[in-house]
Scaffold this motif. Structure first.
Motif, PDB file in Angstrom:
ATOM      1  N   PRO A 167       0.806  -1.221   0.000  1.00 14.97           N
ATOM      2  CA  PRO A 167       0.000   0.000   0.000  1.00 14.97           C
ATOM      3  C   PRO A 167       0.834   1.264   0.000  1.00 14.97           C
ATOM      4  CG  PRO A 167      -0.877  -1.600   1.561  1.00 14.97           C
ATOM      5  CD  PRO A 167       0.456  -2.132   1.088  1.00 14.97           C
ATOM      6  N   ALA A 168       1.925   1.284   0.775  1.00 12.47           N
ATOM      7  CA  ALA A 168       2.752   2.491   0.831  1.00 12.47           C
ATOM      8  C   ALA A 168       3.368   2.780  -0.530  1.00 12.47           C
ATOM      9  CB  ALA A 168       3.847   2.324   1.890  1.00 12.47           C
ATOM     10  N   GLY A 169       3.874   1.728  -1.178  1.00 16.73           N
ATOM     11  CA  GLY A 169       4.467   1.899  -2.497  1.00 16.73           C
ATOM     12  C   GLY A 169       3.440   2.312  -3.529  1.00 16.73           C
ATOM     13  N   ASP A 170       2.229   1.728  -3.454  1.00  9.72           N
ATOM     14  CA  ASP A 170       1.172   2.086  -4.396  1.00  9.72           C
ATOM     15  C   ASP A 170       0.813   3.567  -4.273  1.00  9.72           C
ATOM     16  OD1 ASP A 170       1.263  -0.563  -4.949  1.00  9.72           O
ATOM     17  OD2 ASP A 170      -0.756  -1.035  -4.245  1.00  9.72           O
ATOM     18  N   LYS A 171       0.711   4.061  -3.031  1.00 11.59           N
ATOM     19  CA  LYS A 171       0.359   5.465  -2.823  1.00 11.59           C
ATOM     20  C   LYS A 171       1.460   6.382  -3.322  1.00 11.59           C
ATOM     21  CE  LYS A 171      -2.643   4.546   1.159  1.00 11.59           C
ATOM     22  NZ  LYS A 171      -2.806   4.724   2.623  1.00 11.59           N
ATOM     23  N   ALA A 172       2.713   5.964  -3.108  1.00 13.80           N
ATOM     24  CA  ALA A 172       3.824   6.793  -3.570  1.00 13.80           C
ATOM     25  C   ALA A 172       3.827   6.891  -5.087  1.00 13.80           C
ATOM     26  CB  ALA A 172       5.147   6.197  -3.069  1.00 13.80           C
ATOM     27  N   LEU A 173       3.578   5.770  -5.755  1.00  9.88           N
ATOM     28  CA  LEU A 173       3.556   5.775  -7.212  1.00  9.88           C
ATOM     29  C   LEU A 173       2.373   6.595  -7.726  1.00  9.88           C
ATOM     30  CD1 LEU A 173       5.147   4.607  -9.585  1.00  9.88           C
ATOM     31  CD2 LEU A 173       3.561   2.686  -9.606  1.00  9.88           C
ATOM     32  N   ALA A 174       1.247   6.530  -7.029  1.00  9.38           N
ATOM     33  CA  ALA A 174       0.079   7.312  -7.430  1.00  9.38           C
ATOM     34  C   ALA A 174       0.367   8.805  -7.315  1.00  9.38           C
ATOM     35  CB  ALA A 174      -1.127   6.928  -6.575  1.00  9.38           C
ATOM     36  N   ARG A 175       1.085   9.209  -6.275  1.00  7.07           N
ATOM     37  CA  ARG A 175       1.432  10.619  -6.138  1.00  7.07           C
ATOM     38  C   ARG A 175       2.349  11.067  -7.277  1.00  7.07           C
ATOM     39  NH1 ARG A 175       2.102   9.279  -0.601  1.00  7.07           N
ATOM     40  NH2 ARG A 175       4.372   9.300  -0.842  1.00  7.07           N
ATOM     41  N   LEU A 176       3.182  10.141  -7.746  1.00  4.99           N
ATOM     42  CA  LEU A 176       4.147  10.473  -8.786  1.00  4.99           C
ATOM     43  C   LEU A 176       3.498  10.614 -10.157  1.00  4.99           C
ATOM     44  CD1 LEU A 176       7.213  10.753  -9.510  1.00  4.99           C
ATOM     45  CD2 LEU A 176       7.181   8.300  -9.985  1.00  4.99           C
ATOM     46  N   MET A 177       2.570   9.708 -10.499  1.00 11.30           N
ATOM     47  CA  MET A 177       2.066   9.676 -11.871  1.00 11.30           C
ATOM     48  C   MET A 177       0.545   9.634 -11.987  1.00 11.30           C
ATOM     49  SD  MET A 177       3.317   5.750 -12.692  1.00 11.30           S
ATOM     50  CE  MET A 177       3.230   6.043 -14.443  1.00 11.30           C
ATOM     51  N   GLY A 178      -0.172   9.770 -10.882  1.00 11.84           N
ATOM     52  CA  GLY A 178      -1.625   9.716 -10.920  1.00 11.84           C
ATOM     53  C   GLY A 178      -2.129   8.325 -10.591  1.00 11.84           C
ATOM     54  N   ALA A 179      -3.272   8.261  -9.895  1.00 12.04           N
ATOM     55  CA  ALA A 179      -3.766   6.985  -9.372  1.00 12.04           C
ATOM     56  C   ALA A 179      -4.115   5.992 -10.473  1.00 12.04           C
ATOM     57  CB  ALA A 179      -4.982   7.232  -8.483  1.00 12.04           C
ATOM     58  N   THR A 180      -4.789   6.455 -11.539  1.00 11.23           N
ATOM     59  CA  THR A 180      -5.208   5.536 -12.597  1.00 11.23           C
ATOM     60  C   THR A 180      -4.014   4.978 -13.346  1.00 11.23           C
ATOM     61  OG1 THR A 180      -7.314   6.689 -12.865  1.00 11.23           O
ATOM     62  CG2 THR A 180      -6.582   5.291 -14.678  1.00 11.23           C
ATOM     63  N   ARG A 181      -3.083   5.856 -13.737  1.00 12.57           N
ATOM     64  CA  ARG A 181      -1.924   5.402 -14.491  1.00 12.57           C
ATOM     65  C   ARG A 181      -1.057   4.476 -13.640  1.00 12.57           C
ATOM     66  NH1 ARG A 181       0.372   9.968 -18.266  1.00 12.57           N
ATOM     67  NH2 ARG A 181      -1.828   9.809 -18.839  1.00 12.57           N
ATOM     68  N   ALA A 182      -0.923   4.794 -12.364  1.00 13.66           N
ATOM     69  CA  ALA A 182      -0.154   3.929 -11.464  1.00 13.66           C
ATOM     70  C   ALA A 182      -0.829   2.575 -11.317  1.00 13.66           C
ATOM     71  CB  ALA A 182      -0.007   4.591 -10.096  1.00 13.66           C
ATOM     72  N   GLY A 183      -2.172   2.564 -11.195  1.00 13.54           N
ATOM     73  CA  GLY A 183      -2.891   1.302 -11.059  1.00 13.54           C
ATOM     74  C   GLY A 183      -2.727   0.417 -12.272  1.00 13.54           C
ATOM     75  N   ILE A 184      -2.753   1.016 -13.464  1.00 12.21           N
ATOM     76  CA  ILE A 184      -2.565   0.251 -14.695  1.00 12.21           C
ATOM     77  C   ILE A 184      -1.163  -0.338 -14.740  1.00 12.21           C
ATOM     78  CG2 ILE A 184      -2.384   0.433 -17.205  1.00 12.21           C
ATOM     79  CD1 ILE A 184      -4.655   2.516 -17.054  1.00 12.21           C
ATOM     80  N   LEU A 185      -0.161   0.472 -14.392  1.00 10.69           N
ATOM     81  CA  LEU A 185       1.214  -0.004 -14.451  1.00 10.69           C
ATOM     82  C   LEU A 185       1.448  -1.130 -13.453  1.00 10.69           C
ATOM     83  CD1 LEU A 185       3.905   0.495 -15.887  1.00 10.69           C
ATOM     84  CD2 LEU A 185       4.514   2.066 -14.036  1.00 10.69           C
ATOM     85  N   ILE A 186       0.864  -1.026 -12.275  1.00 10.82           N
ATOM     86  CA  ILE A 186       1.003  -2.079 -11.265  1.00 10.82           C
ATOM     87  C   ILE A 186       0.312  -3.358 -11.737  1.00 10.82           C
ATOM     88  CG2 ILE A 186       0.298  -2.772  -8.937  1.00 10.82           C
ATOM     89  CD1 ILE A 186       0.667   0.233  -8.172  1.00 10.82           C
ATOM     90  N   ALA A 187      -0.910  -3.223 -12.271  1.00 14.79           N
ATOM     91  CA  ALA A 187      -1.664  -4.399 -12.727  1.00 14.79           C
ATOM     92  C   ALA A 187      -0.989  -5.083 -13.903  1.00 14.79           C
ATOM     93  CB  ALA A 187      -3.082  -3.991 -13.108  1.00 14.79           C
ATOM     94  N   ALA A 188      -0.230  -4.331 -14.700  1.00  8.56           N
ATOM     95  CA  ALA A 188       0.409  -4.890 -15.893  1.00  8.56           C
ATOM     96  C   ALA A 188       1.702  -5.623 -15.568  1.00  8.56           C
ATOM     97  CB  ALA A 188       0.674  -3.781 -16.912  1.00  8.56           C
ATOM     98  N   GLY A 189       1.901  -5.979 -14.309  1.00 11.54           N
ATOM     99  CA  GLY A 189       3.045  -6.816 -13.956  1.00 11.54           C
ATOM    100  C   GLY A 189       2.946  -8.182 -14.583  1.00 11.54           C
ATOM    101  N   THR A 190       1.726  -8.633 -14.847  1.00 13.69           N
ATOM    102  CA  THR A 190       1.486  -9.843 -15.623  1.00 13.69           C
ATOM    103  C   THR A 190       0.681  -9.447 -16.850  1.00 13.69           C
ATOM    104  OG1 THR A 190      -0.498 -10.279 -14.302  1.00 13.69           O
ATOM    105  CG2 THR A 190       1.524 -11.402 -13.649  1.00 13.69           C
ATOM    106  N   ALA A 191       0.821 -10.188 -17.930  1.00 10.73           N
ATOM    107  CA  ALA A 191       0.179  -9.815 -19.188  1.00 10.73           C
ATOM    108  C   ALA A 191      -1.335  -9.740 -19.020  1.00 10.73           C
ATOM    109  CB  ALA A 191       0.541 -10.831 -20.265  1.00 10.73           C
ATOM    110  N   CYS A 192      -1.928  -8.600 -19.387  1.00 11.06           N
ATOM    111  CA  CYS A 192      -3.363  -8.373 -19.254  1.00 11.06           C
ATOM    112  C   CYS A 192      -3.910  -7.766 -20.540  1.00 11.06           C
ATOM    113  CB  CYS A 192      -3.661  -7.407 -18.105  1.00 11.06           C
ATOM    114  SG  CYS A 192      -3.160  -7.930 -16.471  1.00 11.06           S
TER     115      CYS A 192
END
Length: 249
Positions: A167-192
């Motif tokens: 959660p801490a890392g997710d929030k930090a990444l969201a602050r850096l690039m926006g919540a939606t874009r961060a969520g997509i990048l995190i979810a794309a750790g496996t092919a989707c």
């Protein structure tokens, strides 16, 4: 322990289900509702469903359980199954069918030509060239389920993989690039696929397409065509950004 024995033909015919199975989600969720102690991941669901049932009139209408306990949670169920499928596709692409079958630890252990599955039953099952359908399930917990009838279609229902979140890392990444874009990048750790990403992040397909384009342009994500589908997966740079996100706190 359930021991499933494969032939070479079975390996060729083994596949991963494309969607949740409504029947199994209904049956397995009902088992959790009847337990006095439920696994922590189902705690909120259990409390909400019990409260909803208490408000229903008596006698309760037919099929009321599905409408209260399963239908309202279908997007969560589907997102869980989609996430597991994405993980298995990546394992298959990286290691073939042996990589796929080896990716199910700790629920299963692959020692060719036998798949050992945690189960309340101790038995052997011969696939006899029919292959195996691997069916991830949101409500399956602990072990796997396979029809006891040896002539029934061989479908192995197993727990869908749970994402490992920081959660801490997710929030930090969201602050850096926006919540939606961060969520997509995190979810794309496996092919989707785009649809899977939209469901997992909770946004529309056009929104996903917009952000996918930006992430590709930045070199953080790539898109690979496979048959009629397109899969999106992080690049090494994208993974390095996600993995180091805690440093941005």
């Amino acid at each position: 322990m359930l021991r499933i024995h494969f032939t070479d033909t079975d390996l060729l015919n083994t596949r991963v289900a494309t969607a949740p199975d409504p029947h199994w989600e209904l049956v397995l969720s009902l088992r959790h509702l009847r337990r006095r102690v439920v696994p922590p991941r189902y705690g909120d669901w259990h409390r909400e469903v019990v409260a909803q049932f208490a408000r229903l009139p008596h006698p309760r209408p037919p099929e009321a359980y599905r409408e209260v306990a399963v239908d309202p949670y279908w997007e969560d169920i589907r997102a869980g199954v989609d996430g597991d499928r994405a993980l298995r596709i990546r394992a298959l692409l990286d290691g073939g069918v042996h990589g796929l079958l080896g990716s199910y630890v700790p629920t299963m252990r692959w020692t060719p030509p036998t798949l050992h599955v945690r189960s309340a039953l101790d038995r052997d099952h011969e696939l006899r060239g029919r292959g195996l359908l691997l069916q991830p399930s949101y409500f399956c917990h602990g072990g796997g389920h396979l029809p006891e009838d040896p002539d029934a279609p061989p479908v192995l229902v197993h727990p869908a993989a749970q994402p490992q979140a920081d959660p801490a890392g997710d929030k930090a990444l969201a602050r850096l690039m926006g919540a939606t874009r961060a969520g997509i990048l995190i979810a794309a750790g496996t092919a989707c696929t785009s649809g899977e990403l939209a469901r997992r992040v909770g946004v529309s397909a056009p929104t996903v397409s917009h952000h996918l384009s930006a992430l590709r342009d930045a070199g953080l994500l790539r898109t690979v065509s496979h048959g009629t589908s397109a899969f999106h997966v992080r690049t090494r740079t994208g993974s390095a950004l996600v993995n180091s996100s805690c440093a941005f706190r």
